[in-house]
Design a protein around this motif. Structure first.
Motif, mmCIF file in Angstrom:
data_model
loop_
_atom_site.group_PDB
_atom_site.id
_atom_site.type_symbol
_atom_site.label_atom_id
_atom_site.label_comp_id
_atom_site.label_asym_id
_atom_site.label_seq_id
_atom_site.Cartn_x
_atom_site.Cartn_y
_atom_site.Cartn_z
ATOM 1 N N SER A 88 0.833 -1.207 0.000
ATOM 2 C CA SER A 88 0.000 0.000 0.000
ATOM 3 C C SER A 88 0.864 1.253 0.000
ATOM 4 O O SER A 88 0.555 2.245 -0.677
ATOM 5 N N LYS A 89 1.981 1.203 0.746
ATOM 6 C CA LYS A 89 2.897 2.354 0.758
ATOM 7 C C LYS A 89 3.640 2.483 -0.566
ATOM 8 O O LYS A 89 3.988 3.595 -0.983
ATOM 9 N N LYS A 96 1.425 4.397 -2.720
ATOM 10 C CA LYS A 96 1.480 5.823 -2.365
ATOM 11 C C LYS A 96 2.749 6.464 -2.914
ATOM 12 O O LYS A 96 2.735 7.618 -3.349
ATOM 13 N N GLU A 152 2.168 7.335 -6.440
ATOM 14 C CA GLU A 152 1.429 8.590 -6.573
ATOM 15 C C GLU A 152 2.343 9.791 -6.312
ATOM 16 O O GLU A 152 2.248 10.808 -6.996
ATOM 17 N N LYS A 153 3.223 9.642 -5.346
ATOM 18 C CA LYS A 153 4.164 10.722 -5.046
ATOM 19 C C LYS A 153 5.097 10.975 -6.231
ATOM 20 O O LYS A 153 5.472 12.111 -6.524
#
Length: 542
Positions: A349-350, A353, A356-357
């Motif tokens: 999940s990270k 993220k 996305e970053k």
């Protein structure tokens, strides 16, 4: 000192003891060697880190797709533009010239061959000669004949000379390459690029001594060993695993070439991405601080890459934060590394993220970005999530590569394997011979001999013609699994197709057969002896 470094030292014990002489490394004490001296060795190898790259493996060893090459990363900013990366202009006469060269090569003497070429009526230019040499790069004799033909017409320039040097060096014909360089130098052709190619070819042939020697003799050809040549030497040595030699050379010549971030980055990258030795990479990082060398964005990129490859999530994120605090902007390679290590350490999940970053930072993900998630997910048998990432990858208009599909093929069952192969064919991405080597290795490792043989038959449906590596892989797998009759049958087929005999494999086949025969005879003798005893005992009993 790392264990692998000591091992490499033992392997290099076959080189001359002068290898460790400081005169080889110090520019201030140049060896007195003439440009006529013809060194020699061989082997072509160029290996930048490519996502999930598979190469034909030795039949006797079970090579696994290493997680150390999980994403594409530009390892070296090499100053040399290698010949294979240059696009020569196509010439309609190329195919005619190649056929002509193959014909005249059969003539008894070189003089007759050259005369036949002259009488052909074809007037070559530099681009035609370059194109022909490149096409014939696997047949160095024909390529060399083409080069000499061009030389007769005076159309040999620096570009053609560099390419011919690369071809000769790749085939271990260093003596001939030196003759060309010397003659070109006398003809006022710039030999600088050819000298840099020689450095690279010596390093690729695992001959760092000659690579360093070539750097020293550059000035004898009126070519100054400047900063570019210095970095080219360090890069060639590190790229081919001779990192200790490159590091020693850098420190011994720091008076002529002051220690700078760029040279340290080359060494750091060697330890980080070629050998993936965290202890050595940390040591170089500390050495940079001791020498008052400030790490830049490239330095952080290499270290983060190294930590992520060994699944060190804490230090990867620590350096990422430190990098941003010092004002360096993380590039795509940094994000790919972090995405990989997060996925591998069960922080998927990270990792999403972080993706996305990456996009928020104005960077565009590439196939390596998604491969950095797909490969560790497949390794963990989380195929549903891996398929979801693949769908997202295609949704972002990023074409999956053959390495992407190889990640799935590593872990799918037989039906899943056929499904992936079908998808690959429809997408126009393979499968290739390497793909089937991977699959055969997988099934033999899982002791699924029947599935391996079914894949062996399936290869023909995909128009893949088996080469020696495929035959050796199958024969070895069958022999070690106890299918000796089938192994001998396929081995005979291999020999009938003209592939060379393999003494090691042949010995294993017939040694195993003899061992089984002896075992059967021994058991038969024991059974006969036992039968006699039983009869005797039975007689007494009655």
């Amino acid at each position: 000192m790392a264990v692998h470094a000591l091992t490499r030292r033992l392997r290099q014990a076959t080189f001359p003891h002068v290898f460790r002489s400081l005169s080889i490394f110090r520019i201030s004490t140049l060896p007195s060697i003439s440009p006529r001296s013809p060194p020699g060795y061989h082997q072509l190898r160029h290996s930048l880190s490519v996502a999930f790259r598979r190469t034909p493996c030795d039949y006797s060893q079970s090579s696994h797709l290493s997680c150390l090459r999980f994403f594409s990363i530009q390892i070296f900013g090499h100053p040399i533009v290698f010949p294979e990366r240059q696009a020569a202009e196509t010439d309609s006469r190329e195919s005619t010239v190649i056929e002509l060269l193959k014909h005249v090569a059969l003539l008894p003497t070189e003089a007759e061959a050259m005369e036949s070429l002259k009488s052909s009526g074809i007037v070559p230019n530099g681009d035609l000669v370059y194109s022909v040499v490149w096409t014939l790069r696997e047949e160095w004799r024909l390529a060399f004949l083409s080069f000499k033909w061009g030389d007769e017409w005076g159309c040999i320039d620096e570009k053609v000379l560099s390419l011919m040097t690369w071809v000769l060096g790749s085939h271990g014909k260093f003596s001939i390459a030196w003759c060309l360089i010397r003659d070109s130098h006398r003809s006022s052709v710039n030999t600088r690029q050819a000298m840099l190619v020689m450095i690279d070819r010596y390093a690729a042939a695992n001959n760092p001594t000659k690579a360093i020697w070539t750097f020293h003799v550059m000035e004898k050809f009126r070519t100054a060993p400047d900063e570019e040549a210095y970095c080219a030497l360090l890069t060639a040595l590190c790229k081919n695993g001779n990192i200790e030699e490159a590091e020693e050379f850098m420190f011994l010549n720091k008076k002529l070439f002051p220690l700078e971030t760029e040279s340290f980055n080359i060494i750091l990258n060697g330890w980080s991405n070629v050998t993936v030795d965290v202890l050595e990479a940390k040591r170089i990082w500390r050495e940079m601080s001791r020498c008052c060398i400030t790490p830049n964005a490239t330095s952080y990129t290499h270290m983060i890459s190294c930590f992520s490859k060994v699944s060190n999530l804490f230090d990867s994120l620590r350096l990422y934060d430190e990098m941003k605090k010092r004002g360096w902007v993380p590039g795509l390679e940094v994000y790919n590394s972090l995405i990989y290590v997060l996925t591998r350490e069960n922080c998927f999940s990270k990792a999403l993220k972080m993706l996305e970053k990456l996009k928020e930072a104005g960077l565009q993900p590439n196939h390596a970005t998604y491969d950095s998630m797909i490969h560790p997910l497949c390794e963990a048998k989380r195929l549903d999530e891996a398929r979801a990432v693949l769908s997202s990858m295609i949704g972002d208009n990023i074409q999956p590569t053959i390495e992407t599909y190889h990640s799935f093929l590593e872990v799918t069952d037989f039906e899943g394997t056929l499904e992936v192969l079908s998808i690959m064919r429809k997408a126009g991405v393979g499968p290739t011979g390497d793909t089937f080597l991977l699959i055969l290795e997988k099934f033999f490792k899982l002791s699924q001999v029947e599935n391996a043989l079914r894949i062996w038959v399936e290869m023909r449906q995909y128009e893949i013609v088996p080469v020696a590596a495929h035959y050796l892989k199958v024969v070895h797998g069958l022999a070690t699994s106890g299918y000796l009759i089938k192994a001998k049958e396929i081995y005979s087929e291999m020999r009938a197709r003209g592939f060379l005999d393999d003494p090691k494999l042949k010995k294993m086949l017939y040694r195993t057969a003899r061992r089984k025969k002896d075992k059967r005879e021994r058991h038969a003798g024991e059974d006969d002896s036992g039968a006699g005893v039983n009869i005797k005992k039975g007689t007494k009993s009655r």
